[in-house]
Design a protein around this motif. Structure first.
Motif, mmCIF file in Angstrom:
data_model
loop_
_atom_site.group_PDB
_atom_site.id
_atom_site.type_symbol
_atom_site.label_atom_id
_atom_site.label_comp_id
_atom_site.label_asym_id
_atom_site.label_seq_id
_atom_site.Cartn_x
_atom_site.Cartn_y
_atom_site.Cartn_z
ATOM 1 N N LEU A 129 14.488 96.630 60.051
ATOM 2 C CA LEU A 129 13.170 97.283 60.548
ATOM 3 C C LEU A 129 13.072 97.785 61.812
ATOM 4 C CD1 LEU A 129 11.329 94.514 59.250
ATOM 5 C CD2 LEU A 129 11.508 96.391 57.436
ATOM 6 N N LYS A 130 13.157 98.797 62.217
ATOM 7 C CA LYS A 130 12.420 99.580 63.322
ATOM 8 C C LYS A 130 11.107 99.632 63.501
ATOM 9 C CE LYS A 130 16.868 101.632 62.407
ATOM 10 N NZ LYS A 130 17.729 103.228 62.834
ATOM 11 N N GLY A 131 10.850 99.236 64.775
ATOM 12 C CA GLY A 131 9.605 99.873 65.283
ATOM 13 C C GLY A 131 9.814 99.403 67.155
ATOM 14 N N ILE A 132 8.437 98.995 67.576
ATOM 15 C CA ILE A 132 8.800 98.521 69.014
ATOM 16 C C ILE A 132 8.271 96.571 68.917
ATOM 17 C CG2 ILE A 132 6.866 98.395 70.923
ATOM 18 C CD1 ILE A 132 8.888 101.200 70.282
ATOM 19 N N CYS A 133 8.781 96.013 70.050
ATOM 20 C CA CYS A 133 8.941 94.216 69.732
ATOM 21 C C CYS A 133 8.051 93.872 70.550
ATOM 22 C CB CYS A 133 10.411 94.116 70.042
ATOM 23 S SG CYS A 133 10.845 94.639 71.877
ATOM 24 N N ASP A 134 7.982 92.985 70.255
ATOM 25 C CA ASP A 134 6.221 91.814 71.051
ATOM 26 C C ASP A 134 6.423 92.413 72.776
ATOM 27 O OD1 ASP A 134 8.542 90.634 71.452
ATOM 28 O OD2 ASP A 134 7.444 88.475 71.148
ATOM 29 N N GLN A 135 7.087 92.360 73.168
ATOM 30 C CA GLN A 135 8.389 92.588 74.740
ATOM 31 C C GLN A 135 7.547 94.239 74.676
ATOM 32 O OE1 GLN A 135 8.443 89.705 76.935
ATOM 33 N NE2 GLN A 135 7.879 88.494 74.863
ATOM 34 N N CYS A 136 8.339 94.849 74.292
ATOM 35 C CA CYS A 136 7.732 96.221 74.843
ATOM 36 C C CYS A 136 5.707 96.541 74.854
ATOM 37 C CB CYS A 136 8.494 98.012 73.956
ATOM 38 S SG CYS A 136 10.173 97.270 74.913
ATOM 39 N N LYS A 137 5.949 96.038 73.722
ATOM 40 C CA LYS A 137 4.625 96.297 72.764
ATOM 41 C C LYS A 137 3.371 95.898 74.389
ATOM 42 C CE LYS A 137 1.752 97.166 69.446
ATOM 43 N NZ LYS A 137 0.791 98.701 69.171
ATOM 44 N N ALA A 138 3.979 94.926 74.679
ATOM 45 C CA ALA A 138 2.751 94.407 75.879
ATOM 46 C C ALA A 138 2.608 94.251 76.932
ATOM 47 C CB ALA A 138 3.031 92.843 76.194
#
Length: 138
Positions: A129-138
């Motif tokens: 799966l590709k997307g934005i992780c929780d660390q980058c989203k924060a």
């Protein structure tokens, strides 16, 4: 992690515990993300690239780690669960963050059973799966 625990982990997978194997295993155990050969080479600047690569291949052959092709062009490696058999039916999903370029094992998300046509045989499977992780989203 203590050397005796690392040694035991290697011996449980029938791997001779050399100094390099202990170092690579320790680094993989401490990482929350999958690591590439280049990642390990940067962190172990005294080690020879070929030796690290051979260590990773030995680990993979003995089902201590699995490789992940996350679409970046660089194969990444992560530890297997202690009961892992690294067969397609045990494959779990992975998540690749397109922002920080880290790849995570999603060990609780397994691929569904797939009924292949007669005489087809799976040799490898992957689910990224590709997307934005929780660390980058924060």
């Amino acid at each position: 992690m203590q050397t005796e625990d690392l040694t035991k982990t290697l011996k449980n997978r029938a791997i001779n515990p050399t100094a390099m194997r202990l170092l690579v295993l320790d680094r993989l155990k401490k990482s929350a993300v999958a690591l590439s050969l280049a990642d390990l080479e940067i962190e172990m600047d005294q080690a020879d690239r070929v030796t690290i690569y051979r260590t990773l291949k030995t680990f993979e052959e003995n089902k201590l780690i699995h490789s992940i092709e996350d679409g970046t062009g660089s194969i990444k490696y992560a530890l297997c669960e202690s009961n892992c058999k690294c067969t397609p039916e045990f494959t779990h999903a992975h998540f690749h963050c397109t922002s920080c370029n880290q790849t995570y094992c999603l060990k609780n998300i397994h691929l569904p059973e797939i009924n292949l046509p007669k005489n087809f045989e799976v040799e490898q499977s992957s689910f990224v799966l590709k997307g934005i992780c929780d660390q980058c989203k924060a």
